[in-house]
Scaffold this active site. Structure first.
Site, PDB file in Angstrom:
ATOM      1  N   HIS A  73       0.870  -1.187   0.000  1.00 42.40           N
ATOM      2  CA  HIS A  73       0.000   0.000   0.000  1.00 42.40           C
ATOM      3  C   HIS A  73       0.901   1.230   0.000  1.00 42.40           C
ATOM      4  O   HIS A  73       1.263   1.743   1.052  1.00 42.40           O
ATOM      5  CB  HIS A  73      -0.907  -0.010   1.228  1.00 42.40           C
ATOM      6  CG  HIS A  73      -1.976   1.028   1.218  1.00 42.40           C
ATOM      7  ND1 HIS A  73      -3.313   0.734   1.140  1.00 42.40           N
ATOM      8  CD2 HIS A  73      -1.913   2.375   1.269  1.00 42.40           C
ATOM      9  CE1 HIS A  73      -4.022   1.849   1.148  1.00 42.40           C
ATOM     10  NE2 HIS A  73      -3.190   2.869   1.234  1.00 42.40           N
ATOM     11  N   GLY A  80      -2.664  12.664  -1.606  1.00 42.63           N
ATOM     12  CA  GLY A  80      -3.029  13.852  -0.836  1.00 42.63           C
ATOM     13  C   GLY A  80      -3.956  14.789  -1.570  1.00 42.63           C
ATOM     14  O   GLY A  80      -4.644  14.432  -2.513  1.00 42.63           O
ATOM     15  N   GLU A  82      -6.153  16.786   0.325  1.00 37.74           N
ATOM     16  CA  GLU A  82      -7.342  17.061   1.135  1.00 37.74           C
ATOM     17  C   GLU A  82      -7.439  18.517   1.588  1.00 37.74           C
ATOM     18  O   GLU A  82      -8.531  18.997   1.879  1.00 37.74           O
ATOM     19  CB  GLU A  82      -7.364  16.150   2.376  1.00 37.74           C
ATOM     20  CG  GLU A  82      -7.675  14.693   2.078  1.00 37.74           C
ATOM     21  CD  GLU A  82      -6.427  13.857   1.872  1.00 37.74           C
ATOM     22  OE1 GLU A  82      -6.526  12.630   1.952  1.00 37.74           O
ATOM     23  OE2 GLU A  82      -5.344  14.436   1.625  1.00 37.74           O
ATOM     24  N   THR A 111      -7.355   9.756  -2.132  1.00 42.80           N
ATOM     25  CA  THR A 111      -8.578  10.562  -2.167  1.00 42.80           C
ATOM     26  C   THR A 111      -8.793  11.200  -3.535  1.00 42.80           C
ATOM     27  O   THR A 111      -9.915  11.293  -4.028  1.00 42.80           O
ATOM     28  CB  THR A 111      -8.495  11.679  -1.104  1.00 42.80           C
ATOM     29  OG1 THR A 111      -8.177  11.105   0.157  1.00 42.80           O
ATOM     30  CG2 THR A 111      -9.813  12.420  -0.995  1.00 42.80           C
ATOM     31  N   TYR A 142     -10.781   6.021  -4.509  1.00 43.00           N
ATOM     32  CA  TYR A 142     -11.734   5.955  -3.392  1.00 43.00           C
ATOM     33  C   TYR A 142     -13.151   5.673  -3.859  1.00 43.00           C
ATOM     34  O   TYR A 142     -13.959   5.127  -3.119  1.00 43.00           O
ATOM     35  CB  TYR A 142     -11.735   7.287  -2.636  1.00 43.00           C
ATOM     36  CG  TYR A 142     -10.763   7.418  -1.499  1.00 43.00           C
ATOM     37  CD1 TYR A 142      -9.496   6.866  -1.579  1.00 43.00           C
ATOM     38  CD2 TYR A 142     -11.103   8.107  -0.346  1.00 43.00           C
ATOM     39  CE1 TYR A 142      -8.592   7.002  -0.542  1.00 43.00           C
ATOM     40  CE2 TYR A 142     -10.211   8.255   0.698  1.00 43.00           C
ATOM     41  CZ  TYR A 142      -8.957   7.704   0.596  1.00 43.00           C
ATOM     42  OH  TYR A 142      -8.076   7.845   1.622  1.00 43.00           O
ATOM     43  N   HIS A 235      -5.813  -0.219   6.859  1.00 40.49           N
ATOM     44  CA  HIS A 235      -5.983   0.739   7.962  1.00 40.49           C
ATOM     45  C   HIS A 235      -6.910   0.166   9.033  1.00 40.49           C
ATOM     46  O   HIS A 235      -7.644   0.910   9.687  1.00 40.49           O
ATOM     47  CB  HIS A 235      -6.548   2.082   7.483  1.00 40.49           C
ATOM     48  CG  HIS A 235      -5.915   2.647   6.246  1.00 40.49           C
ATOM     49  ND1 HIS A 235      -4.548   2.692   6.078  1.00 40.49           N
ATOM     50  CD2 HIS A 235      -6.454   3.188   5.128  1.00 40.49           C
ATOM     51  CE1 HIS A 235      -4.290   3.240   4.891  1.00 40.49           C
ATOM     52  NE2 HIS A 235      -5.426   3.546   4.301  1.00 40.49           N
ATOM     53  N   ARG A 238      -7.503   1.493  12.736  1.00 37.10           N
ATOM     54  CA  ARG A 238      -7.907   2.898  12.886  1.00 37.10           C
ATOM     55  C   ARG A 238      -8.764   3.134  14.127  1.00 37.10           C
ATOM     56  O   ARG A 238      -8.617   4.143  14.815  1.00 37.10           O
ATOM     57  CB  ARG A 238      -8.665   3.344  11.627  1.00 37.10           C
ATOM     58  CG  ARG A 238      -8.879   4.841  11.554  1.00 37.10           C
ATOM     59  CD  ARG A 238      -9.691   5.211  10.338  1.00 37.10           C
ATOM     60  NE  ARG A 238      -9.032   4.937   9.073  1.00 37.10           N
ATOM     61  CZ  ARG A 238      -8.144   5.741   8.500  1.00 37.10           C
ATOM     62  NH1 ARG A 238      -7.777   6.856   9.105  1.00 37.10           N
ATOM     63  NH2 ARG A 238      -7.620   5.434   7.335  1.00 37.10           N
ATOM     64  N   SER A 290      -0.801  11.027   1.978  1.00 36.49           N
ATOM     65  CA  SER A 290      -1.029  12.077   2.964  1.00 36.49           C
ATOM     66  C   SER A 290      -1.664  11.455   4.205  1.00 36.49           C
ATOM     67  O   SER A 290      -2.455  10.508   4.108  1.00 36.49           O
ATOM     68  CB  SER A 290      -1.947  13.164   2.404  1.00 36.49           C
ATOM     69  OG  SER A 290      -3.234  12.645   2.127  1.00 36.49           O
TER      70      SER A 290
END
Length: 390
Positions: A73, A80, A82, A111, A142, A235, A238, A290
């Protein structure tokens, strides 16, 4: 150009090699044309040198020899955005992987699937491979419907060698919140495309912190004959609730990927405590991605960038803490990844496999890195740099 006209044979001497059974044996390793051809010990370099006059010898005395790490990954073409255009992360340089012991990486979009393109990601993957790394990519981003290069996820997987699956996001305020039917259609396409292309076929699922958690995946699998291992949620450490769901998924035959951040050790411990099959659990860096921080109202309040260095840092921390032995955590970035993604000839030190290896000192510092039989780092110094690195 970095690529040598002829790759010399390589003899790695004096180290303890990690076997496929996660044990250690004192053996020497001979690599020819980028493949492991002999594992025996000790190998007489004088005798071998008569047949292979350009033989290079790499000293691994007193060290552990493990397979090269595979970072499954990594946003190696940048991610990034965002916080706006100034928050776009830069593309990765070759040496950033080598310093982390990474000889293979899977690239993906984040994203931003608008100003970041899959075509650029594919070109970056080919560039890194030309410089010495092994690379693969996910199509998609995404959002669902997924962006593609050929018009469909299935066509991307079947027609483009480097595409091994698709990326999507769930339970995140930045995702498209797909329906269960859309998820079913996507995983079905990926499974069929894998059959047609000779790949395993993976749906890499970025997981956010929304309360829906893995619920959409569980619902999508209900009534299907698609094995749960085609989904790889990442993730998963999280939140506590998400981690518990991920543990349950692995206990039911699925897979899960832990991000090598500050929550990684707690996540590894949770899988161990539950008695989960750790061969279905992997560790990845989110390198060059990011790392935004949002407040309770989901407003951006901070930003950082991931690094493949986090893999070795978390592995070392796990060993130092007595959480797991070295061979267990190394498998999480080598054989577990290769098996879960269907990467043939990768992730193990075996005859016929690619000569990807890392030599670790007793304090778990990286001494040497070899990628496809080529010495990329020697005695802690990067030997091969990217085209535009100084």
């Amino acid at each position: 150009m970095n690529e040598p006209l002829c790759l010399p044979p390589l003899l790695v001497k004096g180290g303890e090699l990690m076997t496929s059974a996660s044990t250690w044996i004192r053996r020497d390793l001979l690599s020819v044309s980028g493949k492991i051809v002999v594992i025996d010990g000790p190998i007489d370099e004088g005798s071998i040198g008569i047949c292979l006059p350009y033989l290079k010898v790499l000293d691994a005395g007193g060290c552990k020899v493990v397979p090269g790490f595979i970072d499954q990954h990594n946003h190696f073409n940048g991610a990034g955005g965002e916080g706006g255009p100034e928050f776009r992360t830069p593309p990765a340089e070759l040496s950033s992987f080598l310093k982390a012991g990474v000889t293979g990486a899977v690239g993906l979009l984040g994203t931003d699937g608008v100003s970041r393109s899959l075509e650029e990601l594919l070109a970056k993957a080919r560039g890194l491979e030309a410089e010495g790394l092994s690379t693969w990519i996910y199509t998609g981003s995404y959002r669902i419907p997924s962006p593609t290069m050929t018009g469909s996820t299935m066509r991307d997987m079947v027609l483009i060698d480097k595409v091994i699956g698709v990326k999507m996001a769930l339970s995140d305020h930045r995702c498209s919140h797909p329906s269960v039917q859309e998820i079913r259609r996507l995983v079905s396409d990926v499974r069929t495309a894998g059959m047609l292309s000779g790949k395993f076929g993976v749906v890499c699922v970025h997981m956010g912190s929304e309360s829906s958690g893995l619920g959409p995946i569980r619902e999508a699998l209900r009534g299907l004959e698609v094995p749960p291992g085609h989904f790889v949620p990442t993730h998963v450490g999280r939140t506590d609730d998400l981690l518990k769901e991920a543990v349950d998924l692995v206990l039911c035959g699925g897979r899960a990927d832990i991000t090598a951040d500050g929550r990684a050790l707690a996540a590894i411990e949770a899988f161990l405590r539950a008695g989960a099959d750790l061969s279905s659990v992997t560790l990845s860096s989110d390198g060059n991605g990011s790392l935004p921080r949002f407040d309770d109202r989901k407003r951006l309040i901070g930003m950082a960038m991931g690094s493949p260095r986090s893999l070795m840092e978390r592995m070392k921390s796990a060993v130092d803490a007595g959480l797991a032995p070295l061979e267990t955590v190394v498998a999480m970035v080598t054989s577990n990844v290769a098996d879960g993604l269907g990467l043939r000839g990768k992730g193990r030190l075996e005859r016929g496999y690619d000569s990807d290896l890392v030599v670790l000192t007793p304090d778990l510092s990286i001494r040497h890195v070899v990628s496809r039989g080529r010495v990329m780092m020697e005695d802690g110094e990067v030997a091969v740099k990217g085209v535009f690195e100084s």
